[in-house]
Design an enzyme around this catalytic site. Structure first.
Site, short mmCIF file in Angstrom:
data_model
loop_
_atom_site.label_atom_id
_atom_site.label_comp_id
_atom_site.label_asym_id
_atom_site.label_seq_id
_atom_site.Cartn_x
_atom_site.Cartn_y
_atom_site.Cartn_z
N GLN A 111 16.15 35.01 32.39
CA GLN A 111 16.31 33.59 32.70
C GLN A 111 17.37 32.92 31.82
OE1 GLN A 111 14.98 32.00 35.21
NE2 GLN A 111 13.36 33.40 35.87
N CYS A 136 6.19 35.81 40.25
CA CYS A 136 5.63 37.14 40.03
C CYS A 136 4.12 37.10 39.87
CB CYS A 136 6.24 37.77 38.80
SG CYS A 136 8.04 37.76 38.92
N ASN A 151 10.25 32.16 31.55
CA ASN A 151 10.46 31.95 32.98
C ASN A 151 9.59 30.84 33.57
OD1 ASN A 151 8.39 33.85 32.34
ND2 ASN A 151 8.19 34.34 34.50
N THR A 177 19.90 58.41 43.18
CA THR A 177 21.18 57.95 43.71
C THR A 177 21.32 56.46 43.46
OG1 THR A 177 21.18 59.67 45.40
CG2 THR A 177 22.56 57.74 45.82
N SER A 214 18.54 40.62 35.24
CA SER A 214 18.18 40.79 36.65
C SER A 214 19.33 40.28 37.51
CB SER A 214 16.92 39.99 36.95
OG SER A 214 16.73 39.90 38.35
N HIS A 237 19.13 39.37 40.84
CA HIS A 237 18.79 38.34 41.83
C HIS A 237 18.48 36.99 41.19
CE1 HIS A 237 14.29 37.95 41.79
NE2 HIS A 237 14.42 39.04 41.09
#
Lengths: 392, 392
Positions: free
Chosen positions: A193, A334, A159, A251, A213, A215
């Site tokens: 990535q 991150c 990344n 949920t 991922s 997003h």
């Protein structure tokens, strides 16, 4: 005149590796599940069944992308959760007194810190080094294997600087080795990535576990995915409900899962060429600036270009660029809060100074050549300013 | 004529305890973060900082609701994750060879199954019984405390039949006991079904850990919250990033967190009276139907009414009601997939037959008296039909 106005209004987002905007088509599919279709997928009534069908559809799309069965896919709350589930869940599922794990020094922190964390639990971890190109050596990998090795986790695309590991080759090697062993070694890859650019066919890659991922592929935040090959003895991280094949209680984030499903369906590998072209131009031009250095190796994903600039703090540069409307990052989003130099660049042999002076430029489907032009106009001015301050 | 058309078009949603629709004001606040404000809160540039400010604001709203500091709140992916973090995270954070936990037989599965799961790890768990009213006895609780007891987890409002546990009283008792002890006992409550109706002031309740769910309070699915009192030695379930005070790694679900923050702000305890009135009317009328029985005790949250009907399978009834557009549930949505009778009703002394013949009707802010009238019209017909089939 027109040109100047355009440039002044420009806000180049060059941080797609941190996160991507939600694709309009994705949002459109999500909307009913944020509004009238609000059922709980576990409810047996019509509203519940509709929600259930929506996540089934998303799972089907993901399964197609990964060449897997739907039963092999669980949706999670993030790729970090997926990585944690892959590692912690497998360790828990393997009933073995001593377990050895092999990973690399350049993994995302969700793998690296999780491995470090479980070292206290009678788990031994080997962190493979990488060369100047950011690649592990397969010989190192095979030499590290012990009788108690049960998991190998190697990220697909790094990344921070974009290096592509030879996952298919590693998968094939592990498969060969497994033929001679009683206790299977499971193979995990963090493909976060890679998804936009590279083949994620799990059969071809011969992986047992694969993380995605939402997003990072123009889907919503708050959703991740873990592919778990049939027969992999994994235990849930979150217990207390039968959701996601009993492997992730809670949920379901229905609208989020629907969005991720659509985002996966929309992945188009054919944007590679356009982005590769823009990136090569970007690199060529940046390297003409005195004191600049490219940290991204040749064998890298199309969207990431990591540079170091002599005598400049990456964070200072980020701030000046931000002031001109340009979004880039130092290392990864991150780890942006931490002050330590990039563990990835250090592992690749950068000095601490070089690692501190780096920024990551990452491109995406909306990136234009005009944006890069604007960036290339602002960058040298910013570097001059910073060097004046530091006196280097 | 008008009346009949109205009734025919009616689709009473009487399953608010399973999930709630997103409030329009909540969705409005979420929308920018699903569109143009797509930054990663960990990014240092403007787009990232905007996202960071949005989750800070949500945290502030949650802190106000809970009378806590912002540093005491983490957002998770679900209430199940919050419950798992509370239990597993505390057990991991307490460096003690033998740990004893006290909980109740009627907890949500995210607590119950998590406790059962960790019993294999040198953790001893006491599951307190409840009486006919669904209440634990505080004397039972105190009698169960051992020197190695470090966690007591008691849910605030039971999700299946609505009983309210005396959390404040329990909190006070534990505080007293802690004064005499070297090793503090931490107190957790799952307040998911309480948030819309009851006081969640953590100072008043004297809890160390408290769980909330977004989608039960007219917020989006995919977000939960855990209140963690300062000084509580908890470890993260998901590692690998500095998000959420280093207690929950992973890129934040920005739009979801924004939504939960707004949903918390909009909680209005003053709807209690209206719903209580509708519920009392509902109960009165249902109990006139021969063979019906109320499982919900007097001391219960306003929104839940759980009934059993002699000679009827709850699931069959649910299906017939669904056919007429009415959404209810058997037990909780979370356990609807399992065929075993409700552990809550069994713990309250119901027979297996009674537990199997139960449905939960749960009300919310959109519930009208007309919907209840419609339900009361369809219910007896449906019961007759089912009893004809079963021959009972």
């Amino acid at each position: 005149m027109h040109r100047i106005i355009l440039v002044n209004n420009m806000k180049p987002y060059l941080d797609y590796a941190s996160t991507t905007p939600i694709n309009k088509e994705v949002l459109k599919e999500m909307e009913p599940y944020l509004k009238e279709e609000y059922g709980n997928p576990s409810s047996l009534h019509e509203l519940g069944r509709k929600a259930k069908r929506a996540i089934d559809k998303a799972r089907k799309r993901a399964a197609k992308f990964l060449s897997s069965d739907e039963e092999e896919i669980i949706f999670t709350g993030s790729a970090s959760e997926s990585n944690n589930t892959a590692i912690r869940g497998l360790v828990k599922g393997i009933k073995q007194e001593k377990i050895h794990i092999i990973t690399t020094q350049i993994e995302h922190k969700a793998v690296l810190e999780t491995c470090e964390d479980i070292e206290s639990e009678n788990i031994e971890v080997t962190y493979l080094p990488v060369n100047k190109e950011g690649l592990i050596k397969i010989d190192d990998l095979t030499a590290s294997i012990k009788p108690e090795t049960r998991l190998i986790s190697v990220m697909y695309v790094n990344n921070e600087m974009g290096a592509i590991q030879p996952i298919k080759e590693i998968g094939k090697k592990i498969e060969e080795i497994n033929k001679e062993r009683k206790d299977k070694i499971y193979f995990h890859t963090d493909a976060v990535q890679a998804a936009n650019w590279l083949d994620c066919n799990t059969k071809e890659l011969k992986v047992d576990l694969l993380t995605l991922s939402s997003h990072k592929i123009y889907g919503p935040k708050g959703v991740g995915l873990l592919y778990i090959k049939k027969g992999t003895p994994i235990k849930p991280l979150i217990t207390g409900g039968a959701q996601e094949w009993k492997l992730r209680a809670g949920t379901e984030n229905v609208s989020g899962i629907v969005g991720m499903g659509k985002a996966i369906e929309l992945i188009q590998k054919n944007t590679n060429k356009k982005i590769e072209f823009i990136k090569s131009k970007l690199i060529e031009r940046v390297l003409k600036i005195p004191g600049s250095q490219l940290n991204t190796p040749k064998q890298s994903a199309p969207h990431i270009a990591n540079f170091s600039f002599k005598g400049v703090e990456g964070e200072g540069l980020l701030i000046l660029l931000d002031d001109k409307g340009i979004a880039v990052s130092t290392g990864s989003a991150c780890t942006s809060v931490s002050l330590s130099p990039s563990h990835v660049l250090m592992a690749m042999g950068s000095s601490e100074l070089e690692a501190h002076s780096s920024i990551r430029v990452s491109l995406g489907n909306q990136t234009t050549e005009e944006e890069i032009e604007y960036f290339l106009k602002i960058l040298p001015e910013s570097l001059k300013k910073l060097r004046r301050i530091s006196g280097r």
